[in-house]
Design an enzyme around this catalytic site. Structure first.
Site, PDB file in Angstrom:
ATOM      1  N   CYS A   1       0.835  -1.198   0.000  1.00  0.00           N
ATOM      2  CA  CYS A   1       0.000   0.000   0.000  1.00  0.00           C
ATOM      3  C   CYS A   1       0.874   1.254   0.000  1.00  0.00           C
ATOM      4  CB  CYS A   1      -0.877   0.042   1.251  1.00  0.00           C
ATOM      5  SG  CYS A   1      -2.132  -1.256   1.320  1.00  0.00           S
TER       6      CYS A   1
ATOM      7  N   ARG B   1      -4.828   7.092  -0.051  1.00  0.00           N
ATOM      8  CA  ARG B   1      -3.951   5.930  -0.206  1.00  0.00           C
ATOM      9  C   ARG B   1      -4.355   5.026  -1.352  1.00  0.00           C
ATOM     10  NH1 ARG B   1      -6.046   2.094   3.521  1.00  0.00           N
ATOM     11  NH2 ARG B   1      -4.066   0.950   3.505  1.00  0.00           N
TER      12      ARG B   1
ATOM     13  N   ASN C   1      -0.201  -2.242   5.564  1.00  0.00           N
ATOM     14  CA  ASN C   1       0.406  -3.520   5.895  1.00  0.00           C
ATOM     15  C   ASN C   1       1.851  -3.328   6.391  1.00  0.00           C
ATOM     16  OD1 ASN C   1       0.403  -6.226   6.251  1.00  0.00           O
ATOM     17  ND2 ASN C   1       0.204  -6.763   4.080  1.00  0.00           N
TER      18      ASN C   1
END
Lengths: 324, 324, 324, 324
Positions: A2, A16, A79
């Protein structure tokens, strides 16, 4: 994995790319002020700042991926595999589970400064949301109009780092990630001079060669470096359309195209959605991998004093706009 | 500069990013079969294949950037500065000016094989379109459903190269460009094994590290390499929406974000538009820098036996799609 | 800056490149067991292990750069600018100045394990040797036949890191340096397979392409990565000549040629000498920038029970060996 | 594979690394003026310039790897696999076999200009020296004090390229190799400014970071780039010892350490010897992989009017120079 960024023109924007190999039916979800956030280890949040963001709603509970509150504070979980470590409950601390951290911070803080104060007393608890939804290994970026921080809970405790670049991806931990930028210090968006060998006739045979050395792969450090370069050299007009569009272009520079990043044989992660939140206006813009149209949800068009969630299904179907 | 690609699922697709620092009011323009193409050195084309593509129309003449004809043959001109060389008229050759090459080839050839035959007898003439529109320094990619070629007119003559990768950018000349791919032979979209130093504990700390070494800058060789990697490792569904969307994602991997590539102080080139032509269906899809919605023009919705150009103004204004 | 390595065949070897822009008349100096090491903050070392190494001798005091003791423990100090931090004296600790650390550790410890124990009770004191010889900003590598450690005194205290690779250069601090190796995990000394794009005909057009991506510049991280790759893929015969020669080849892979690394305008650092110590035999081998002949000094050819230093001037003059 | 360079201080120097996985008992061999060079397709050379160089002598015939003649013209053959192509005899040309090319050029030409003239009338013949010594796939570098050229016989004929950099390695063909230097135009031996992102605090954390991006592997293009950078940024004193030493340092920057470059499983190529010829003085200096001492053979200490070869066995055994 990400990428999260901040960006500012007249207004401030936060958002994002979500890069994953699966999707949990996420929706743009507004949590109004009087929705009761049940908390596992601290008192429930009966009244709090209203929140808009992307969430998987499980049994009326919004598991937020990224969101902004009505005060303009934004937060996203990304993550952080192998590095994220959550703890047994610690006496004297507010023990907040990883899935509660976004609601807790956005529900109770107006600014990054307030978030920092709250985090000073927090320990991230290892408790799962449920058997079906075990904890994810996350770290978080929090941003207001004045700056941003990175929150990493690792085996040696909870770290809160100032984030001077307003970009976050995944591994390695943020201090190593930030240090890596130094290796690219001499790259430029502007033409460079020939310095390799006096007396030799070398030249830029193409525009853009001043960026040679910028990494182009999809690993988290490469996305971080490329995204910082793109963001910092980016110029755009100040209106809302230009700002949101440019924000999504910056995220586009690190988009994960299907199927360049194999996770397990035959399974690939890709950019499931890209979000851009106007922090002043409380508008959540997004595109999905399959639909480039920019959709938007405005929190102020709903009753922020309500006590029930409102969710908007993602518009994932591509429609061509025929001009004839 | 620019990037052109081919891509196939059920149908075949051809298109490009136009990367420039200025725009000439280009439109999606259909040239029907009986529009008379005036030619400078060879007989006019009174009747020819119908063409759809992006063009600046000057005094009823379509200066095509990229186009496809009704037989499915596509062609695009891309910047080739310092290397492109056009010639004085050569006796015994068909002397075609650079701006006539797309009309001439697409007007008279159904396939790459036919285009090759025509090119064997062509010399690119240095004549300008007009004082206001001097020749551009170009090279061309031509593609049908079976393959593609690169056409480069340099000081030592006209070269026609088979293009096994179906990607073209700008400098250096194609043989050097193609050779450069060998340097990246060991990169992969799939996880790689640790081989650096037996007995050391090294590992992939992020997904995507198997692509480390892929260039991320905007120079023409880096865009070429990155685009080939993206295209060749790309998977998508076979329907039209998925195909066009994935095609534009591949071009998106080499999009030039404003203002990462300075041309002259304060002037930046960027991806003005991205096009994707369905070669079987004669549909021209495009997005512009400021508007991610995919617009489309279908040549078969017009009268292809007509003798007048039809032009469609680009839809450049972004409109958010509000869900509430 | 500098590079230190360990290497083993039948015997164990330890040594370094000294990369600097100036030289302090350094000599190979043997400190016998009964030379009295005066100590600033702890009792003098009246009797200790004998030491051989490279040192600038100032007023009968050996300022060691790198050395090995008669028990086979080796130690070298390397530049660590901006990061090295020495402290005010700390009560309850053995306050050792930076220039005393090599004598103290090599004088009192037989193994890395013993050195670790000693370091647990040490604070590096900021005191200068003299006005003319202020402290250098250093970190240290210590090695015996079983392994090696890195010692870094930074603003947040003294750190002792296990060094699984047996290579050390300069900045950044060792944890970041070691982590950087992961980025090169897929490089190999053995041919690699083509994985970039199935269906494309790419190939290794030269031997050695499996190492593409290995950094070739002289910065400390690049030297670290290149030297680890060279050391770990290196094979040689086990005799003394082959071992010492190969050791110096590994250091040669990161040698700083004059004048590739400008320090201040017109001043360049380069590899002033390269050393290789046989840890079992107590022999100090070296070459200098100007003289590739391998010179050697054997500590066991001197009286190790003496109380005076013995110094051997470096043989810096190149002599050609004419065969006719 | 191999690397050849030119270098000048007061005198001019030419030499090379021989990188191979096997050795043919090569010797420094002087061919005096009246040794008869038997030629396969053209008249024998009964009288010619005297030559000194490295050669495998087979049945009194010197198969030269690299050599210089008494007029100061130097020439070296380097591996050029897959690209080298030798021809059937061509009528009207001087058909010279690949193993005769060095004797023919050095025997009959005083300068690069004369060599160019000779080459204009040469075709490289495919004939083997013998069954035991089939042709090698070579290209050649020829240098005098004024410049150097590259000679490549490929499928499309014999090419003679000016070599403005005075460095040659192996694949790809020289035009592509030379072009590759442009990609490194912005690297420098001098500190560079931070240009990555205005407003970010990035810095050179190590000396030498201005060379970041320089390739460090052993493939032929990487050796070429690294060697050009090292040579062009190199400074040294003008005396013979400093010049020869610096010449060997430049070659040392691309030395192939054993066993970093696997050829076939378990077989590795490495730098068997490095040579440096003083073109004015006719002295052949060399080191071997196993012996860093610089040995020298002076052609003018032999009778250059003789008619017999004189060979000097390579001094390959390392001897330590003990100082005590």
């Amino acid at each position: 994995m990400c990428t999260a960024i901040t960006f500012a023109t007249e207004d401030h924007y936060f958002g994002r790319n979500l890069d994953l190999d699966f999707s949990y039916n996420e929706t743009v979800t507004i949590t109004p002020r009087n929705y009761v956030f049940p908390m596992r280890k601290v008192p429930d949040l009966n009244s709090h700042y209203a929140i808009i963001g992307m969430a998987t709603v499980v049994g009326d509970y919004p598991l937020y991926y990224d969101a902004v509150n009505e005060a303009g504070l934004g937060m996203a979980g990304l993550n952080f595999p192998d590095n994220a470590h959550y703890f047994e409950d610690v006496a004297g601390k507010n023990n907040i589970t990883s899935f509660e951290l976004i609601p807790y911070i956005l529900g109770t803080c107006k600014t990054v400064a307030e978030a920092k104060k709250a985090l000073a007393n927090i320990s991230i608890s290892a408790e799962n949301f449920s058997k079906e939804f075990p904890t994810s290994t996350l770290h978080w970026m929090i941003a207001d109009k004045d700056g941003s921080i990175v929150v990493e809970s690792t085996a040696d405790g909870l770290h809160v780092y100032d984030n001077p670049v307003g970009v976050m991806t995944n591994n390695p931990p943020f201090p190593i990630m930030k240090f890596a930028l130094n290796d690219y210090y001499a790259l430029s968006a502007h033409p460079l001079e020939h310095k390799f060998a006096k007396d030799l006739d070398l030249h830029e045979y193409s525009r853009g060669m001043s960026g040679l050395g910028l990494p182009g792969d999809l690993s988290s450090k490469s996305r971080f470096v490329r995204c910082v370069f793109t963001k910092y050299n980016s110029l755009c007009d100040k209106d809302e359309a230009s700002s949101v569009n440019q924000f999504l272009k910056i995220l586009g520079s690190v988009e994960q195209v299907k199927s360049l990043c194999e996770v397990t044989p035959g399974e690939y992660e890709y950019t499931i959605y890209s979000s851009c939140m106007n922090q002043e206006k409380g508008i959540y813009y997004y595109t999905t991998y399959g639909n480039p149209d920019i959709h938007a949800v405005d929190m102020h068009k709903t009753d922020l004093d309500a006590d029930k969630l409102t969710s908007y299904k993602l518009q994932k179907d591509l429609e061509f706009h025929f001009d004839n």
